[in-house]
Design an enzyme around this catalytic site. Structure first.
Site, short mmCIF file in Angstrom:
data_model
loop_
_atom_site.label_atom_id
_atom_site.label_comp_id
_atom_site.label_asym_id
_atom_site.label_seq_id
_atom_site.Cartn_x
_atom_site.Cartn_y
_atom_site.Cartn_z
N SER A 197 -12.55 1.98 -10.00
CA SER A 197 -12.57 0.57 -10.39
C SER A 197 -13.76 0.36 -11.31
CB SER A 197 -12.72 -0.31 -9.16
OG SER A 197 -13.04 -1.63 -9.55
N TYR A 242 -17.05 -2.13 -1.58
CA TYR A 242 -15.96 -1.70 -2.48
C TYR A 242 -16.55 -0.90 -3.64
CZ TYR A 242 -11.94 -2.07 -5.64
OH TYR A 242 -10.90 -1.81 -6.51
N1 LIG Z 1 -5.51 -4.49 -9.59
C1 LIG Z 1 -6.67 -4.25 -10.19
O1 LIG Z 1 -7.08 -4.93 -11.14
C2 LIG Z 1 -7.52 -3.09 -9.73
C3 LIG Z 1 -8.79 -2.97 -10.29
C4 LIG Z 1 -9.58 -1.90 -9.91
C5 LIG Z 1 -9.12 -0.97 -9.01
N2 LIG Z 1 -7.89 -1.12 -8.45
C6 LIG Z 1 -7.48 -0.11 -7.47
O2 LIG Z 1 -6.14 0.30 -7.67
C7 LIG Z 1 -5.54 0.65 -6.42
C8 LIG Z 1 -4.24 -0.11 -6.24
O3 LIG Z 1 -4.53 -1.50 -6.21
P1 LIG Z 1 -3.41 -2.62 -6.37
O4 LIG Z 1 -3.97 -3.64 -7.25
O5 LIG Z 1 -2.12 -1.99 -6.67
O6 LIG Z 1 -3.41 -3.21 -4.86
P2 LIG Z 1 -2.21 -3.58 -3.87
O7 LIG Z 1 -2.86 -4.29 -2.74
O8 LIG Z 1 -1.13 -4.24 -4.63
O9 LIG Z 1 -1.67 -2.16 -3.37
C9 LIG Z 1 -2.40 -1.35 -2.48
C10 LIG Z 1 -1.42 -0.48 -1.70
O10 LIG Z 1 -2.18 0.39 -0.84
C11 LIG Z 1 -1.55 0.42 0.44
N3 LIG Z 1 -2.53 0.76 1.47
C12 LIG Z 1 -3.61 0.02 1.86
N4 LIG Z 1 -4.25 0.66 2.85
C13 LIG Z 1 -3.57 1.82 3.09
C14 LIG Z 1 -3.75 2.91 4.00
N5 LIG Z 1 -4.76 2.92 4.88
N6 LIG Z 1 -2.88 3.94 3.95
C15 LIG Z 1 -1.85 3.93 3.07
N7 LIG Z 1 -1.61 2.92 2.20
C16 LIG Z 1 -2.47 1.89 2.20
C17 LIG Z 1 -0.98 -0.98 0.63
O11 LIG Z 1 0.04 -1.01 1.61
C18 LIG Z 1 -0.48 -1.28 -0.79
O12 LIG Z 1 0.86 -0.85 -0.97
C19 LIG Z 1 -6.60 0.34 -5.34
O13 LIG Z 1 -7.31 1.52 -5.03
C20 LIG Z 1 -7.53 -0.64 -6.03
O14 LIG Z 1 -8.83 -0.60 -5.49
C21 LIG Z 1 -7.08 -2.18 -8.78
#
Ligand SMILES: NC(=O)c1ccc[n+]([C@@H]2O[C@H](COP(=O)([O-])OP(=O)(O)OC[C@H]3O[C@@H](n4cnc5c(N)ncnc54)[C@H](O)[C@@H]3O)[C@@H](O)[C@H]2O)c1
Length: 264
Positions: free
Chosen positions: A155, A170
């Site tokens: 991130s 985080y």
């Molecule tokens: N959306 C953004 O702008 C953004 C920015 C920086 C980083 N990220 C990173 O990208 C990744 C995906 O984020 P997203 O935006 O799709 O979030 P999201 O919440 O839409 O999806 C996260 C997924 O992870 C699964 N999950 C959570 N805990 C779990 C566990 N213990 N075991 C298995 N599955 C688990 C959830 O069920 C969900 O399907 C994350 O690591 C997040 O930190 C996202």
């Protein structure tokens, strides 16, 4: 070390890509799964949310994946990861695992002085240790076949401390992901296995405490130099390159996908 052949890496296209966090309907894991499905890649979709996985698998098949298997996993739990990956490996007709894309993760907006050790460790257990569990479980097979790609979601928070929604635990968890990806790249150099981290920000998903709508969305857009939010499709296309036949000459790098929020 004998010279490796770039052409040999075309084999990656026929191997299974494991994508964690693929259940979330508007999430990055889903976007990655669909981008890979459009390329005709065999998939193994892993998540805590079994109902979401079933929908994701249907969508991936419709988008063009020739082989989709799902397995419920808690990435924080090593035994659960072992069981899920074993199920993928034992699935009849599933090609060997060629790529791992770790998208499972959680946000954590807790202010520092209110943070407990349990709360801090939970974030690290899912975001950082979860990536370690998956990578360690799939690596022996990749080493044996002399080919593999490991990609994990970091991130922008790893670089600038966050503050969009999540706070220090985080940011620490994602800095850990980047360190792990760099260290692993060096440990497996020359084996045919490569690694990458992606550092996104402001991708339009639901992780930041719900949908980005109304004034909150306007604020996020105003803070993003390119003038809009990013899409999971854009992120999926970057992963598609990294785990594809032409992604083998980059390793250990972090790719920013943040609309210019942080450059360099
Ligand atoms: N959306 C953004 O702008 C953004 C920015 C920086 C980083 N990220 C990173 O990208 C990744 C995906 O984020 P997203 O935006 O799709 O979030 P999201 O919440 O839409 O999806 C996260 C997924 O992870 C699964 N999950 C959570 N805990 C779990 C566990 N213990 N075991 C298995 N599955 C688990 C959830 O069920 C969900 O399907 C994350 O690591 C997040 O930190 C996202």
């Amino acid at each position: 070390m004998s010279e490796r052949s770039a052409a040999d890496e075309a084999r990656i296209a026929d191997l299974t890509c494991v994508v964690t966090g693929a259940a979330s309907e508007r999430g990055i894991g889903r976007g990655v799964a669909l981008a890979l499905a459009r390329e005709g890649r065999p998939l193994a979709l892993l998540d805590l949310d079994q109902a979401g996985l079933a929908t994701a698998a249907d969508a991936a098949r419709t988008a063009g994946s020739p082989h989709v298997v799902t397995a419920r996993v808690d990435v924080a739990d090593e035994a659960s990861v072992d069981a899920a990956v074993s199920a993928v490996e034992q699935e009849p007709g599933a090609p060997a695992i060629g790529a791992l894309v770790c998208c499972a993760g959680i946000a954590n907006p807790t202010p520092f002085l209110e943070m407990t050790s349990e709360n801090f460790l939970r974030t690290l257990s899912i975001n950082t240790l979860g990536t370690f569990h998956l990578a360690q479980r799939v690596l022996p097979g990749m080493l044996e076949q002399g080919l593999g790609r490991i990609v994990a979601m970091s991130s922008t928070a790893a670089q600038d401390g966050g503050g969009n929604f999540s706070t220090s635990a985080y940011a620490a968890s994602k800095a850990g992901v980047e360190g792990l990806i760099r260290g692993l790249a060096k440990e497996v150099a020359g084996t045919g296995v490569t690694t990458a981290a992606i550092a996104p920000a402001n991708i339009d998903t639901d992780i930041m405490g719900g949908r980005l709508e109304g004034e909150r969305r306007e604020e996020f857009v105003a803070r993003t130099p390119v003038g809009r939010l990013g899409t999971t499709e854009e992120l999926g296309e970057l992963v598609s390159f990294l785990v594809g036949p032409h992604g083998g000459f980059t390793t250990g790098a972090t790719y920013n996908l943040n609309g210019g929020l942080r450059v360099g």
